[in-house]
Design an enzyme around this catalytic site. Structure first.
Site, mmCIF file in Angstrom:
data_model
loop_
_atom_site.group_PDB
_atom_site.id
_atom_site.type_symbol
_atom_site.label_atom_id
_atom_site.label_comp_id
_atom_site.label_asym_id
_atom_site.label_seq_id
_atom_site.Cartn_x
_atom_site.Cartn_y
_atom_site.Cartn_z
ATOM 1 C CG ASP A 129 92.536 -41.742 -48.097
ATOM 2 O OD1 ASP A 129 92.540 -42.344 -49.193
ATOM 3 O OD2 ASP A 129 91.862 -40.725 -47.888
ATOM 4 N NE ARG A 177 93.618 -41.028 -53.826
ATOM 5 C CZ ARG A 177 92.864 -41.187 -52.746
ATOM 6 N NH1 ARG A 177 93.385 -40.995 -51.538
ATOM 7 N NH2 ARG A 177 91.600 -41.534 -52.849
#
Length: 324
Positions: A129, A177
């Site tokens: 992330d 993502r």
């Protein structure tokens, strides 16, 4: 204004500490899967039964003590083993700062490498992330180093950054993502208006769908979802090339509906006691999230904004009493 307030609350150490002590008492239990691995596996099973996969986040970031980073690493390793042993459909999302990026780059890399190696044994994906701008390039550097030895690593492209197009082109060979972005960034690095961010978000999604390996489209925005549905149909893009992603507890009906329609769907499943900063940023990043969360927490007559501030104030008072 609300975004600024919630971003400030997310960084309030007093409230974060109180939240850890007093648990999920402000309605956050609807958007956090639990505080331990057992509860998380149960939540993943429930999602899998609906045809939904999961990416699991052991909550925590901006760690400055080695012991805390090692504890986080061990917790993630425990989750990897639990996912494998319980044969649930899930993979891992993690933040480099939780594993020591603010302590020492090499220390963080060794922690990450241990996690990626453990997941690689089970052919399990690890997603790095991305965080605020100050940690962006070091995080990409960590991923580049990991990719020299492992292939089960991907990351996040944040649409509000000016550099996002260059990054997505550079990493088009990876599972990515794509998100709008959840931190408050200065105008010298990032788009500031909703219109500019949304436009770049769509541009990046379309680019990776056409040129990338696998695209995780992370949004609760039905307008974006409908646009993607039309785009993939017009461009004859196979459903095995992408998935939709939403956060645990948000737009549950739509999550189930998309899965039933035959789209790959993955829910971002956070767990742990360090939930407060995560929860506040989810409320800050998109004003509509206030309604998405609090329709499930309070009854329809409750003023949601008052509910949030009352909750924050309650935590603050609890912490003050404890201190005395």
């Amino acid at each position: 204004m609300l975004k600024d307030v919630f971003m400030a609350l997310s960084k309030n150490q007093l409230l974060t500490t109180a939240a850890k002590k007093y648990g999920l008492k402000l309605g956050a239990q609807t958007v956090v899967a639990g505080t331990n691995v057992e509860q998380t596996i149960k939540s993943i099973r429930e999602l899998n039964a609906l045809g939904i996969s999961a990416t699991v986040d052991n909550l925590g970031e901006f760690v400055f003590e080695r012991e805390e980073a090692i504890k986080a690493k061990n917790s993630i390793l425990e989750v990897i083993e639990a996912i494998h042993e319980n044969e649930v459909d899930a993979h891992i999302s993690l933040k480099p700062t939780q594993l020591g990026l603010d302590i020492d780059y090499d220390f963080c890399y060794e922690n990450l490498k241990e996690i990626v190696a453990a997941a690689s044994k089970y052919d399990m994906h690890i997603n790095l992330d991305m965080e605020d701008y100050g940690h962006l390039q070091p995080s990409f550097d960590l991923m580049d180093a990991l990719l020299k030895e492992y292939s089960n690593v991907g990351t996040v492209i944040q649409a509000y950054f000016f550099r996002a197009q260059d990054d997505i082109e550079n990493y088009k060979h990876l599972r990515l993502r794509i998100v709008k972005g959840a931190y408050k960034e200065p105008a010298e690095y990032a788009y500031q208006t909703t219109q500019d961010i949304d436009a770049n978000f769509i541009k990046l999604i379309e680019y990776h769908l056409l040129n990338g390996k696998f695209t995780s489209i992370a949004t609760h925005d039905h307008n974006v979802i409908n646009h993607v549905k039309k785009f993939v149909e017009e461009n004859q893009i196979s459903k095995d090339k992408y998935e939709f992603q939403m956060l645990y507890g948000f737009r549950k009906d739509m999550q189930v509906s998309l899965a039933k329609e035959g789209y790959n769907f993955c829910t971002y499943v956070p767990f742990g006691d360090d939930w407060y900063g995560y929860f506040m940023r989810r409320l800050a990043e998109r004003p509509q999230n206030l309604n998405l969360v609090f329709k499930q927490v309070f009854n329809k007559r409750t003023n949601t904004t008052i509910g949030v501030f009352a909750g924050a104030l309650a935590l603050s008072k609890l912490a003050s009493k404890k201190k005395k």
